[in-house]
Write a protein that holds these residues in place. Structure first.
Motif, PDB file in Angstrom:
ATOM      1  N   TYR A   1      -8.213  -2.872  -4.575  1.00  0.00           N
ATOM      2  CA  TYR A   1      -9.250  -1.868  -4.356  1.00  0.00           C
ATOM      3  C   TYR A   1     -10.220  -1.845  -5.532  1.00  0.00           C
ATOM      4  O   TYR A   1     -11.439  -1.866  -5.364  1.00  0.00           O
ATOM      5  CB  TYR A   1      -8.593  -0.498  -4.159  1.00  0.00           C
TER       6      TYR A   1
ATOM      7  N   THR B   1      -0.076   1.798  -6.601  1.00  0.00           N
ATOM      8  CA  THR B   1       0.424   0.823  -5.636  1.00  0.00           C
ATOM      9  C   THR B   1      -0.193  -0.544  -5.953  1.00  0.00           C
ATOM     10  O   THR B   1      -1.270  -0.610  -6.549  1.00  0.00           O
ATOM     11  CB  THR B   1       0.040   1.224  -4.197  1.00  0.00           C
TER      12      THR B   1
ATOM     13  N   ALA C   1      -6.023   3.112  -0.687  1.00  0.00           N
ATOM     14  CA  ALA C   1      -5.359   2.509  -1.846  1.00  0.00           C
ATOM     15  C   ALA C   1      -5.047   3.604  -2.848  1.00  0.00           C
ATOM     16  O   ALA C   1      -5.947   4.209  -3.428  1.00  0.00           O
ATOM     17  CB  ALA C   1      -6.262   1.455  -2.469  1.00  0.00           C
TER      18      ALA C   1
ATOM     19  N   LEU D   1      -6.596   2.295   5.689  1.00  0.00           N
ATOM     20  CA  LEU D   1      -5.876   2.069   4.443  1.00  0.00           C
ATOM     21  C   LEU D   1      -6.464   2.944   3.338  1.00  0.00           C
ATOM     22  O   LEU D   1      -7.683   3.021   3.174  1.00  0.00           O
ATOM     23  CB  LEU D   1      -6.023   0.602   4.023  1.00  0.00           C
TER      24      LEU D   1
ATOM     25  N   LEU E   1       0.447  -8.007   2.850  1.00  0.00           N
ATOM     26  CA  LEU E   1       0.770  -6.580   2.706  1.00  0.00           C
ATOM     27  C   LEU E   1       2.258  -6.381   2.388  1.00  0.00           C
ATOM     28  O   LEU E   1       2.713  -5.256   2.214  1.00  0.00           O
ATOM     29  CB  LEU E   1       0.437  -5.823   3.996  1.00  0.00           C
TER      30      LEU E   1
ATOM     31  N   TYR F   1       0.819  -1.216   0.000  1.00  0.00           N
ATOM     32  CA  TYR F   1       0.000   0.000   0.000  1.00  0.00           C
ATOM     33  C   TYR F   1       0.851   1.264   0.000  1.00  0.00           C
ATOM     34  O   TYR F   1       0.341   2.364  -0.035  1.00  0.00           O
ATOM     35  CB  TYR F   1      -0.905   0.020   1.241  1.00  0.00           C
TER      36      TYR F   1
ATOM     37  N   ILE G   1      -1.715  -2.551  -4.146  1.00  0.00           N
ATOM     38  CA  ILE G   1      -3.003  -2.809  -3.503  1.00  0.00           C
ATOM     39  C   ILE G   1      -4.155  -2.144  -4.261  1.00  0.00           C
ATOM     40  O   ILE G   1      -5.322  -2.484  -4.060  1.00  0.00           O
ATOM     41  CB  ILE G   1      -2.973  -2.341  -2.024  1.00  0.00           C
ATOM     42  N   TYR G   2      -3.801  -1.234  -5.151  1.00  0.00           N
ATOM     43  CA  TYR G   2      -4.846  -0.520  -5.892  1.00  0.00           C
ATOM     44  C   TYR G   2      -5.699  -1.487  -6.722  1.00  0.00           C
ATOM     45  O   TYR G   2      -6.900  -1.286  -6.884  1.00  0.00           O
ATOM     46  CB  TYR G   2      -4.212   0.541  -6.790  1.00  0.00           C
TER      47      TYR G   2
END
Lengths: 601, 369
Positions: free
Chosen positions: B199, B193, B189, B187, B130, B17, B195-196
């Motif tokens: 998302y 990144t 996002a 968090l 993560l 993230y 993690i996007y």
């Protein structure tokens, strides 16, 4: 009587997408009028919107010189015409300036709704019609069959019709020769008093109003004092000229010629398209028959997003109106949207185009309300009023009955889609009139339909159910009594006037529920819960809720990067500024238009 | 009151993230980077001339990942050129699994007196997803080492598959250590990144679920004796982070190093996030700033309000008057009526009601021009 043998005034008529603008370009190219390098993609479609949508909205005349096979040189005045049903009126305007019309028929598609509609218009105006079969290079082309179809359906002889591909430059010369041979030359009436038709106009910042004219009789030149018949105004002509295709000043324009006139006309309201110009000092006695005053049939509210831009919007509408006699507008105000205008349009496409032009050419941000038609309301006190704005519908207790406009729709389709089209027309409260096979591949269905169903989502429905194969034309035929109700949308208990609709009572429940659902999607969550209710006469028929916002915070640690935090807030603020407020509820502009896009299926 | 922030852009591996200026596999540049950092510290010494520095904060990246001598060097350099208060708060961000007794000795020498430990979650498989470098056990070991020090712990909410129950477990686990302060970040996002993607695929809890976790956290931490003094920050009384508070009070601070932001003499400026660009600029005696903005007039006032409203104290009228020589209520009289129902007012101050603190953007943008 003497003719101006070297002049040919003609237009090109066609169903949308049959290749009108492409052929126009080819003709211009073949006459060498415009150097290849000057040619934009399609020269005549000069508005961005026209280019993007591949449609012609405005008329644009071009003057060309053509050296024919007989060795003589001819002046061609080509007046392009719009192809969409909304703009039938504009077509009829340009037809009046011509002696002939080139009718393009797509040799893979055959006769379509506007093919026929345009032919009738041309015949009404006594034009010589030259059929041309286009797109013969397509694998699906069937020129022999289509030629027969044109002969059978329209009754035009196609034995000598050029078979061409405008796109690939095949047989264009035949079209040019056919124009020389078949379009009648205008009569030489130079000796008569001036009589000229204004068939279009636009406003130029330097020259004032530029009138597009067809001189019918007499002569006009710089210095002539002219008088208009309808508006009874006089002006001194500053400049006359032709469209080459850009404005090219000339010493004079004489009978049979097409060109422009400028006369320092400052106000766009001083000239009406369709008016007749004559010489003040040597006037003609009788004006040309005026255009039928075109009546708008679709109405919608247009409001500036930024309330302070009301005057800018007014200016923009006035400017658009100059070139567009069909556009009407009156000041309007709404609780939710503030001050704006109630505008009248020829149809949905016309409405979309005006809205788009306001945004693009005038850089205005606007909110528009759902389109409506004009209803006739018979009041209990005997008065009859017209209501085109649902929020202005009088109290139901004072209404004896209501009538809604009905159209006669002609739908052209391959036979396999008859079922789905009939279903659609049924859903739209249509009344079946007739079904005729044009040949084994094409059928015309005729229905009477309420106009308010057409403006909802009829076009999309027709397109999707026939894979785009059906075409559609309509004419207004009158008013029928109908069980209509006013559907109100309430947000947080308050009626949002700009969202009210007049609908048939059998459709009200379904429509109310669909709109409530849609509004739930587009209204952002706020600090409190917002009930959305659809109601008829105070009775709630559907309800949704926008839940209260629970998280709206810059909670991430950006350390000391306050600038970033501020920028995010500023962006959010910008979005908020564009919201309309009804009481304490914030409504995004799109909420007002999104209710149009409800899929009825 | 003024602060100094030092950015350490090195880490062992990048969390999924993370969109901060932090680079794994760049340790070879550490020597050069710190050389530049010290140079930058010296170069800007006049900006805070005459001001007392009472907080220094080492953030990252993973400050505890680099050789402790660099931290020591940085504090010494600051003390050489700035007027650092005797009792200044000096915080170091620490990742579990990166410190040992030896490092702690050096940190002690440097004067570090507060540690901010990044636990994020108790859940080992989530930590792995993560791309964190530590396990829950590493945290316990780390807290064992830090026993007796003033520590803070970071945890995150709104993570993949997280529930309120999971958040409770994380808090309980965090409190196994001797903790005076907790930061709870939701968090976010960011585009770009890893993690996007999750998302976009709606694999993260939605905002209502996050709000649920947040509300639980606020109540649960209150039960445990940690009160919310700012949206994301909780502390035992007297252990509020001075460094954080300086931001929210609109105090001055200088940020040194990659991507660091500063606010000084009504100017906000930010350094480049590109490590080579930073090094090159500093070596050539250029500024590493890529952004600079003068804050003037109403904007200063808005900033003051926006920042103070993040705290449980809100805007203290006397502090506002001291800053601007004008009255808050007068300056915002046109805008206040729209938000008063969400505010709590006393003679001395005005703050956002507790229940609306987590939707504060709606209130703050109403106070904007």
């Amino acid at each position: 009587m003497a003719k101006k043998d070297n002049i040919r005034n003609f237009c090109i008529i066609a169903h949308i997408d049959h290749g009108k603008s492409t052929l126009a370009d080819r003709i211009i190219e073949h006459t060498g009028q415009v150097a290849q390098r000057d040619m934009e993609d399609q020269l005549l479609d000069s508005m961005d919107i026209e280019k993007e949508r591949g449609i012609t909205i405005k008329l644009t005349p071009v003057r060309m010189l053509y050296k024919a096979q007989d060795g003589k040189e001819y002046i061609f005045n080509l007046i392009d015409t719009p192809g969409h049903v909304d703009f039938t009126y504009e077509v009829s305007r340009s037809l009046r300036a011509c002696e002939g019309a080139v009718l393009i028929v797509d040799s893979s598609q055959g006769v379509e709704a506007q093919t026929l509609a345009n032919v009738y218009l041309a015949l009404d105006n006594d034009l010589e019609i030259l059929p041309v079969l286009n797109k013969i290079d397509l694998p699906s082309a069937r020129p022999d069959e289509v030629a027969k179809e044109v002969e059978d359906v329209i009754g035009l002889d196609c034995s000598e019709a050029p078979r061409i591909s405008a796109k690939n430059n095949i047989n264009i010369e035949q079209v040019l020769e056919s124009i020389v041979k078949n379009v009648p030359a205008p009569e030489n009436l130079d000796d008569k008093p001036l009589k000229a038709l204004i068939f279009d106009s636009y406003y130029d910042n330097f020259k004032g109003v530029i009138c597009f004219v067809r001189v019918m009789e007499g002569t006009i030149k710089a210095g002539t004092t002219i008088k208009t018949f309808m508006s009874s105004k006089t002006f001194d002509v500053v400049e006359v000229g032709t469209f080459d295709p850009h404005l090219q000043p000339k010493a004079e324009l004489t009978s049979g010629e097409v060109g422009y006139v400028t006369a320092s006309i400052k106000s766009i309201q001083d000239i009406s398209v369709g008016d007749t110009i004559t010489d003040l000092n040597n006037p003609t006695q009788v004006a040309l028959p005026g255009y039928k005053k075109v009546a708008p049939v679709v109405f919608s509210g247009v409001f500036p997003v930024d309330g302070s831009k009301f005057n800018d919007l007014k200016e923009a509408l006035l400017k658009l109106k100059l070139n567009d006699a069909a556009l009407t507008f009156d000041a309007d105000n709404s609780i939710a949207l503030g001050f704006g205008f109630r505008c009248g349009f020829l149809g949905l496409l016309h409405m979309e185009i005006i809205q788009e032009r306001l945004e693009r050419e005038f850089d205005l941000e606007i909110v528009t309300t759902a389109p409506s038609v004009a209803y006739k309301v018979y009041k209990t006190d005997g008065n009859i009023i017209e209501v085109d704005n649902p929020s202005r519908l009088p109290d139901t207790a004072t209404i004896a009955k209501m009538e809604e406009p009905i159209i006669k729709a002609s739908i052209y389709t391959p036979p396999q889609y008859i079922g789905p089209i009939m279903d659609l027309c049924q859903e739209k409260r249509g009344m079946y009139l007739d079904m005729v096979y044009l040949d084994t591949n094409r059928v015309t269905l005729t229905y009477n339909l309420p106009l308010n169903e057409i403006i909802f989502d009829f076009f999309d429905g027709l397109k999707s159910r026939t894979k785009g194969y059906a075409s559609f034309d309509y004419e207004l035929i009158g008013y029928h009594e109908s069980q209509l109700v006013k559907l109100d949308m309430m947000l947080n208990g308050e009626v949002c006037d700009a969202l009210s609709l007049i609908v048939h009572k059998d459709k009200a429940y379904e429509r109310g529920r669909a709109i409530a659902e849609k509004l739930k999607q587009v209204i952002p969550r706020q600090m409190f819960e917002i009930p959305i209710q659809a109601s008829i006469g105070g009775k709630v028929i559907a309800r949704e809720t926008v839940k209260a916002l629970r998280k709206d915070v810059l909670a991430k640690c950006y350390g000391g990067d306050i600038t970033r935090k501020k920028k995010l807030l500023e962006k959010q603020k910008e979005g908020k500024k564009k919201m309309r407020k009804l009481g304490s509820v914030e409504i995004p502009s799109e909420a007002f238009t999104s209710i149009l896009k409800i899929d009825s299926e | 009151m003024a602060g100094i922030y030092i950015h350490i852009p090195f880490c062992k591996q990048k969390c999924t993230y993370c969109d901060f200026a932090s680079y794994p596999n760049q340790m070879a540049k550490a020597e050069l980077y710190f050389g530049c950092l010290y140079k930058e510290i010296k170069a800007k010494k006049d900006l805070l001339k005459g001001k007392k520095i009472d907080t220094i904060y080492f953030g990252g990246g993973t400050p505890s990942y680099v050789d402790a001598k660099y931290i020591l060097g940085a504090v010494r350099q600051i003390k050489n050129y700035y007027n650092v208060a005797e009792n200044a708060e000096i915080t170091l961000e620490v990742n579990p699994g990166t410190i040992d007794r030896q490092k702690l000795e050096i940190y002690k020498l440097a004067g570090i007196n507060r540690y901010s430990v990044g636990l994020q979650t108790y859940n080992d498989s989530l930590l792995k997803r993560l791309n964190r470098i530590h396990t829950a056990q590493d945290y316990l070991d780390c807290m064992e080492l830090l026993k007796g020090y003033n520590t803070s712990v970071d945890i995150m909410i709104g993570l993949m598959d997280q529930t309120v129950e999971e958040v409770k477990k994380s808090i309980d686990f965090a409190l196994k250590g001797d903790v005076n302060h907790i930061s709870v970040y939701a968090l976010k996002a960011e585009d770009g990144t890893p993690i996007y993607t999750q998302y976009l695929n709606a694999e993260l809890p939605d905002s209502d679920e996050v709000a649920e976790m947040y509300d639980f956290t606020v109540n649960y931490l209150a039960e445990k004796g940690y009160y919310r003094y700012e949206v994301s920050n909780f502390a035992k009384a007297g252990f509020e982070s001075r460094h954080n508070l300086n931001y929210w009070k609109r105090g001055e601070y200088l940020g040194f190093g990659l991507g660091a932001s500063s606010f000084c003499l009504e100017r906000r400026f930010t350094n480049t996030e590109k490590i080579d660009e930073y090094i090159n600029a500093i070596l050539k005696n250029y500024s590493a700033e890529i952004f600079s903005e003068k804050i003037e007039g109403q904007e200063q006032k808005f900033e003051f309000v926006m920042l103070n409203l993040r705290t449980n104290k809100g805007v203290v009228f006397s502090e506002y008057f001291n800053a601007f020589n004008s009255h808050f209520k007068q300056d915002f009289k046109d805008k206040l009526p729209y938000v008063l129902e969400y505010m709590e007012e006393t003679e001395e101050s005005i703050k956002i009601k507790d229940e609306y603190l987590y939707v504060q953007n709606q209130i703050i943008i109403q106070l904007m021009d």
